[in-house]
Design a protein around this motif. Structure first.
Motif, PDB file in Angstrom:
ATOM      1  N   TRP A   1      12.795   5.435   1.684  1.00 21.64           N
ATOM      2  CA  TRP A   1      12.757   6.508   2.680  1.00 21.64           C
ATOM      3  C   TRP A   1      13.693   7.656   2.334  1.00 21.64           C
ATOM      4  O   TRP A   1      13.891   8.550   3.135  1.00 21.64           O
ATOM      5  N   SER A   2      14.256   7.648   1.146  1.00 21.02           N
ATOM      6  CA  SER A   2      15.325   8.611   0.829  1.00 21.02           C
ATOM      7  C   SER A   2      14.899  10.073   0.967  1.00 21.02           C
ATOM      8  O   SER A   2      15.743  10.930   1.214  1.00 21.02           O
ATOM      9  N   GLU A   3      13.623  10.383   0.821  1.00 20.61           N
ATOM     10  CA  GLU A   3      13.161  11.779   0.925  1.00 20.61           C
ATOM     11  C   GLU A   3      12.557  12.115   2.276  1.00 20.61           C
ATOM     12  O   GLU A   3      12.120  13.249   2.498  1.00 20.61           O
ATOM     13  N   LEU A   4      12.538  11.150   3.210  1.00 20.92           N
ATOM     14  CA  LEU A   4      11.837  11.370   4.471  1.00 20.92           C
ATOM     15  C   LEU A   4      12.553  12.374   5.378  1.00 20.92           C
ATOM     16  O   LEU A   4      11.930  13.257   5.947  1.00 20.92           O
ATOM     17  N   PHE A   5      13.856  12.260   5.497  1.00 25.77           N
ATOM     18  CA  PHE A   5      14.602  13.137   6.417  1.00 25.77           C
ATOM     19  C   PHE A   5      15.513  14.083   5.673  1.00 25.77           C
ATOM     20  O   PHE A   5      16.034  13.813   4.668  1.00 25.77           O
TER      21      PHE A   5
ATOM     22  N   GLY B   1       0.815  -1.197   0.000  1.00 29.26           N
ATOM     23  CA  GLY B   1       0.000   0.000   0.000  1.00 29.26           C
ATOM     24  C   GLY B   1       0.850   1.249   0.000  1.00 29.26           C
ATOM     25  O   GLY B   1       1.955   1.257  -0.557  1.00 29.26           O
ATOM     26  N   THR B   2       0.317   2.292   0.628  1.00 32.18           N
ATOM     27  CA  THR B   2       1.072   3.536   0.767  1.00 32.18           C
ATOM     28  C   THR B   2       1.100   3.921   2.243  1.00 32.18           C
ATOM     29  O   THR B   2       0.224   3.536   3.023  1.00 32.18           O
ATOM     30  N   VAL B   3       2.111   4.677   2.598  1.00 28.34           N
ATOM     31  CA  VAL B   3       2.202   5.220   3.947  1.00 28.34           C
ATOM     32  C   VAL B   3       2.486   6.709   3.828  1.00 28.34           C
ATOM     33  O   VAL B   3       3.306   7.132   3.011  1.00 28.34           O
ATOM     34  N   THR B   4       1.753   7.493   4.596  1.00 28.01           N
ATOM     35  CA  THR B   4       1.968   8.937   4.631  1.00 28.01           C
ATOM     36  C   THR B   4       2.660   9.271   5.942  1.00 28.01           C
ATOM     37  O   THR B   4       2.153   8.942   7.023  1.00 28.01           O
ATOM     38  N   TYR B   5       3.827   9.877   5.808  1.00 27.54           N
ATOM     39  CA  TYR B   5       4.591  10.331   6.967  1.00 27.54           C
ATOM     40  C   TYR B   5       4.335  11.817   7.151  1.00 27.54           C
ATOM     41  O   TYR B   5       4.421  12.589   6.188  1.00 27.54           O
ATOM     42  N   THR B   6       4.017  12.226   8.352  1.00 22.11           N
ATOM     43  CA  THR B   6       3.986  13.637   8.691  1.00 22.11           C
ATOM     44  C   THR B   6       5.256  13.914   9.475  1.00 22.11           C
ATOM     45  O   THR B   6       5.481  13.336  10.547  1.00 22.11           O
ATOM     46  N   ARG B   7       6.090  14.758   8.875  1.00 24.63           N
ATOM     47  CA  ARG B   7       7.361  15.099   9.513  1.00 24.63           C
ATOM     48  C   ARG B   7       7.126  16.034  10.694  1.00 24.63           C
ATOM     49  O   ARG B   7       6.030  16.566  10.877  1.00 24.63           O
ATOM     50  N   LEU B   8       8.162  16.242  11.476  1.00 27.53           N
ATOM     51  CA  LEU B   8       8.068  17.100  12.651  1.00 27.53           C
ATOM     52  C   LEU B   8       7.714  18.537  12.286  1.00 27.53           C
ATOM     53  O   LEU B   8       7.124  19.264  13.094  1.00 27.53           O
ATOM     54  N   ASP B   9       8.043  18.961  11.045  1.00 25.98           N
ATOM     55  CA  ASP B   9       7.702  20.320  10.595  1.00 25.98           C
ATOM     56  C   ASP B   9       6.314  20.378   9.939  1.00 25.98           C
ATOM     57  O   ASP B   9       5.955  21.378   9.326  1.00 25.98           O
ATOM     58  N   ASN B  10       5.556  19.292  10.052  1.00 22.87           N
ATOM     59  CA  ASN B  10       4.199  19.134   9.513  1.00 22.87           C
ATOM     60  C   ASN B  10       4.128  18.919   8.002  1.00 22.87           C
ATOM     61  O   ASN B  10       3.029  18.787   7.460  1.00 22.87           O
ATOM     62  N   SER B  11       5.257  18.892   7.310  1.00 18.71           N
ATOM     63  CA  SER B  11       5.223  18.536   5.890  1.00 18.71           C
ATOM     64  C   SER B  11       4.990  17.030   5.785  1.00 18.71           C
ATOM     65  O   SER B  11       5.237  16.276   6.734  1.00 18.71           O
ATOM     66  N   GLN B  12       4.471  16.617   4.638  1.00 22.51           N
ATOM     67  CA  GLN B  12       4.116  15.210   4.473  1.00 22.51           C
ATOM     68  C   GLN B  12       4.798  14.579   3.275  1.00 22.51           C
ATOM     69  O   GLN B  12       5.128  15.262   2.304  1.00 22.51           O
ATOM     70  N   LEU B  13       4.987  13.292   3.379  1.00 19.73           N
ATOM     71  CA  LEU B  13       5.529  12.487   2.291  1.00 19.73           C
ATOM     72  C   LEU B  13       4.723  11.192   2.239  1.00 19.73           C
ATOM     73  O   LEU B  13       4.564  10.524   3.265  1.00 19.73           O
ATOM     74  N   THR B  14       4.196  10.873   1.055  1.00 17.78           N
ATOM     75  CA  THR B  14       3.486   9.611   0.855  1.00 17.78           C
ATOM     76  C   THR B  14       4.283   8.760  -0.118  1.00 17.78           C
ATOM     77  O   THR B  14       4.659   9.239  -1.201  1.00 17.78           O
ATOM     78  N   VAL B  15       4.560   7.530   0.279  1.00 17.42           N
ATOM     79  CA  VAL B  15       5.345   6.614  -0.546  1.00 17.42           C
ATOM     80  C   VAL B  15       4.719   5.225  -0.519  1.00 17.42           C
ATOM     81  O   VAL B  15       4.060   4.851   0.456  1.00 17.42           O
ATOM     82  N   PRO B  16       4.934   4.452  -1.583  1.00 18.78           N
ATOM     83  CA  PRO B  16       4.459   3.068  -1.576  1.00 18.78           C
ATOM     84  C   PRO B  16       5.359   2.207  -0.684  1.00 18.78           C
ATOM     85  O   PRO B  16       6.538   2.506  -0.500  1.00 18.78           O
ATOM     86  N   PHE B  17       4.772   1.154  -0.135  1.00 18.96           N
ATOM     87  CA  PHE B  17       5.548   0.198   0.651  1.00 18.96           C
ATOM     88  C   PHE B  17       5.053  -1.206   0.353  1.00 18.96           C
ATOM     89  O   PHE B  17       3.945  -1.413  -0.148  1.00 18.96           O
ATOM     90  N   CYS B  18       5.882  -2.152   0.687  1.00 23.61           N
ATOM     91  CA  CYS B  18       5.508  -3.555   0.636  1.00 23.61           C
ATOM     92  C   CYS B  18       6.177  -4.236   1.822  1.00 23.61           C
ATOM     93  O   CYS B  18       7.399  -4.200   1.949  1.00 23.61           O
ATOM     94  N   ASP B  19       5.388  -4.803   2.710  1.00 22.47           N
ATOM     95  CA  ASP B  19       5.899  -5.547   3.848  1.00 22.47           C
ATOM     96  C   ASP B  19       5.696  -7.027   3.581  1.00 22.47           C
ATOM     97  O   ASP B  19       4.602  -7.459   3.199  1.00 22.47           O
ATOM     98  N   VAL B  20       6.756  -7.797   3.788  1.00 19.86           N
ATOM     99  CA  VAL B  20       6.693  -9.241   3.626  1.00 19.86           C
ATOM    100  C   VAL B  20       6.957  -9.863   4.991  1.00 19.86           C
ATOM    101  O   VAL B  20       7.944  -9.522   5.654  1.00 19.86           O
ATOM    102  N   PHE B  21       6.070 -10.736   5.402  1.00 21.78           N
ATOM    103  CA  PHE B  21       6.177 -11.384   6.700  1.00 21.78           C
ATOM    104  C   PHE B  21       6.285 -12.895   6.503  1.00 21.78           C
ATOM    105  O   PHE B  21       5.517 -13.474   5.740  1.00 21.78           O
TER     106      PHE B  21
END
Length: 119
Positions: A115-119, A79-99
């Motif tokens: 995660w290259s654009e997250l921090f 799916g996708t995950v939306t990160y809200t950074r500490l400065d309130n800006s957001q980044l949405t990226v696709p993910f795939c978790d394998v268990f």
């Protein structure tokens, strides 16, 4: 066909609420976590330390799991995950978790994400 590991579907909720105790309930004691291109983290206690370090680094996360695949002892969430950074800006990226599952718990946890654009 009834899915065997449907209980794992709520893992994203535990992550999004930063509920470390609940996250760890999904993992076997000898679980291995590999996130992105990072090194393997061995054991539930060490994985807990990873999440303890990550949770304060972002304001929030919101997972949107759009696909779930289950085969034998393997489970995939995509799916996708939306990160809200500490400065309130957001980044949405696709993910795939394998268990990989063992005795109803996650024994191997692979996170495929950029995660290259997250921090």
């Amino acid at each position: 066909m009834e899915r065997k590991y449907k209980h794992v579907d709520t893992l994203s909720n535990a992550l999004d609420s930063k509920n470390l105790e609940k996250v760890l309930e999904y993992l076997s004691d000898d679980c291995v976590l590999i996130a992105g291109n990072g090194e393997a983290v061995n054991g539930k206690e060490n994985i807990g330390k990873v999440f303890e370090g990550f949770f304060p680094a972002v304001k929030s996360t919101a997972h949107d799991v759009t696909d779930i695949f289950e085969s034998g002892e393997s489970l995939v969430h995509r799916g996708t995950v939306t990160y809200t950074r500490l400065d309130n800006s957001q980044l949405t990226v696709p993910f795939c978790d394998v268990f990989k599952m063992k005795d109803g718990l996650i024994s191997e946890y692979y996170i495929y994400i950029d995660w290259s654009e997250l921090f």
